[in-house]
Design an enzyme around this catalytic site. Structure first.
Site, PDB file in Angstrom:
ATOM      1  N   ASN A  12       0.864  -1.184   0.000  1.00 13.47           N
ATOM      2  CA  ASN A  12       0.000   0.000   0.000  1.00 13.47           C
ATOM      3  C   ASN A  12       0.899   1.232   0.000  1.00 13.47           C
ATOM      4  OD1 ASN A  12      -1.804   2.048   0.502  1.00 13.47           O
ATOM      5  ND2 ASN A  12      -2.272   1.403   2.607  1.00 13.47           N
ATOM      6  N   TRP A  13       1.014   1.855  -1.173  1.00 15.62           N
ATOM      7  CA  TRP A  13       1.953   2.977  -1.299  1.00 15.62           C
ATOM      8  C   TRP A  13       1.406   4.272  -0.710  1.00 15.62           C
ATOM      9  CZ3 TRP A  13       3.852   2.205  -7.082  1.00 15.62           C
ATOM     10  CH2 TRP A  13       4.561   0.996  -7.158  1.00 15.62           C
ATOM     11  N   LYS A  14       0.145   4.272  -0.341  1.00 17.84           N
ATOM     12  CA  LYS A  14      -0.481   5.476   0.246  1.00 17.84           C
ATOM     13  C   LYS A  14      -0.228   6.673  -0.672  1.00 17.84           C
ATOM     14  CE  LYS A  14      -0.178   3.321   4.720  1.00 17.84           C
ATOM     15  NZ  LYS A  14      -0.093   3.425   6.163  1.00 17.84           N
ATOM     16  N   HIS A 102      -9.571   1.296   4.837  1.00 17.71           N
ATOM     17  CA  HIS A 102      -8.285   1.452   5.542  1.00 17.71           C
ATOM     18  C   HIS A 102      -8.502   2.393   6.732  1.00 17.71           C
ATOM     19  CE1 HIS A 102      -4.184   2.628   6.466  1.00 17.71           C
ATOM     20  NE2 HIS A 102      -3.811   1.512   5.862  1.00 17.71           N
ATOM     21  N   GLU A 104      -6.830   4.742   7.824  1.00 17.71           N
ATOM     22  CA  GLU A 104      -6.601   6.173   7.518  1.00 17.71           C
ATOM     23  C   GLU A 104      -7.837   6.784   6.864  1.00 17.71           C
ATOM     24  OE1 GLU A 104      -2.847   5.651   5.500  1.00 17.71           O
ATOM     25  OE2 GLU A 104      -1.943   5.126   7.423  1.00 17.71           O
ATOM     26  N   GLU A 174      -5.422  -4.764  10.816  1.00 22.17           N
ATOM     27  CA  GLU A 174      -4.386  -3.740  10.981  1.00 22.17           C
ATOM     28  C   GLU A 174      -4.635  -2.951  12.265  1.00 22.17           C
ATOM     29  OE1 GLU A 174      -2.383  -2.606   7.099  1.00 22.17           O
ATOM     30  OE2 GLU A 174      -4.203  -1.401   7.193  1.00 22.17           O
ATOM     31  N   GLY A 180       2.571   2.422  10.743  1.00 25.37           N
ATOM     32  CA  GLY A 180       3.521   3.518  10.569  1.00 25.37           C
ATOM     33  C   GLY A 180       4.232   3.920  11.848  1.00 25.37           C
ATOM     34  N   SER A 220       3.452  -2.020  10.347  1.00 22.22           N
ATOM     35  CA  SER A 220       4.907  -2.095  10.518  1.00 22.22           C
ATOM     36  C   SER A 220       5.492  -3.464  10.174  1.00 22.22           C
ATOM     37  CB  SER A 220       5.309  -1.660  11.930  1.00 22.22           C
ATOM     38  OG  SER A 220       4.898  -0.317  12.172  1.00 22.22           O
ATOM     39  N   GLY A 242       4.865   1.431   4.718  1.00 22.92           N
ATOM     40  CA  GLY A 242       6.191   2.034   4.583  1.00 22.92           C
ATOM     41  C   GLY A 242       7.210   1.164   3.870  1.00 22.92           C
TER      42      GLY A 242
END
Ligand code: PGA
Length: 260
Positions: A12-14, A102, A104, A174, A180, A220, A242
């Protein structure tokens, strides 16, 4: 007996990588992985919307075995929703997996369980596979509410979805406090919650769907901890933020079996 579940490791490159960087990243990743890796693990990348067409073209032109994913979508097929992207637009780019709900999106953009459920159905309607994300905050974990939160999000996210569709889905556990932060859930804790995800799927959609649904862990994940997490019985993959930005790190995660 359920068939063995093939692991899915997703990057997931966000909101990272413009389309040039995305191209370089997917090319390098493809170069680092071989057919043995792809036989053992499904690998998806989830670039920002503006990169999708570029990455799709690279994957198809170079016949990469990397699978294209998206990070988000709207639930309607079209309409006056400024700034949104519709599931059929993603399907047209041969997107196979769409991350839905997600944390976020939920925490920063107010996505509700009801919206997440609509998106799951909208993604399935385009013959794409949702990766439904669930997970608790640190406060909820400390208050002993992890199980309630996660089971509740699984039930809400999958409401009204057929058992057959659920069987083909991916649910990503998650824990929000691990995303992160460099803080990973212990393999035992991640396993316990992934087992809970599976039993909740069983209550909703039956034993066959529970045996088939793939449960990812995210938060992470790094080359150093991937093998330990992936060794757990109910963990069928990883959703990596990440560490997926660096092709070397992400390839090392995909190759967790080869770590010594
Ligand atoms: P992280 O993100 O690997 O950077 O913790 C995981 C995710 O949000 O999917």
């Amino acid at each position: 007996m359920a068939e063995a579940r093939k692991p899915l490791i997703s990057g997931n490159w966000k909101m990272h990588h413009n389309h040039f960087e995305a191209l370089q990243t997917v090319q390098k990743l493809s170069y680092l992985l071989d057919s043995e890796d792809h036989d053992a693990v499904d690998v998806s990348v989830h670039p920002p919307f503006t990169d999708l067409r570029t990455v799709q073209t690279a994957i198809e032109t170079d016949r990469m075995e990397i699978i294209l994913g998206a990070q988000h979508c709207h639930w309607e097929e079209k309409g006056a929703f400024t700034g949104e992207v519709a599931p059929p637009m993603l399907a047209k780019l041969n997107v196979a997996y769409v991350i839905v709900g997600h944390s976020e999106r939920r925490e920063l953009f107010g996505e509700t369980d009801d919206q997440v459920n609509r998106k799951v159905k909208a993604v399935l309607a385009q013959a794409m596979t949702p990766i439904l994300c669930v997970g608790e905050t640190l406060e909820e974990r400390e208050a002993g509410r992890t199980e309630d939160k996660v089971a509740g999000q699984v039930r809400a996210g999958l409401a009204g979805v057929s058992a057959e569709a659920v069987a083909g889905m991916v649910v990503a556990y998650e824990p929000i406090w691990a995303i992160g932060t460099g803080r990973t859930a212990s393999a035992a804790d991640a396993q316990a919650v992934c087992a809970l995800v599976r039993s909740t799927v069983g209550e909703l959609a039956g034993a066959e769907a529970a045996g088939a649904v793939r449960a990812q862990y995210g938060g992470s994940v790094k080359p150093a901890n991937a093998a330990e997490l992936m060794a757990e019985a109910d963990i069928d993959g990883a959703l990596v933020g990440g560490a997926s930005l660096d092709p070397e790190d992400f390839a090392a995660i995909v190759r967790y079996r080869r770590a010594s």
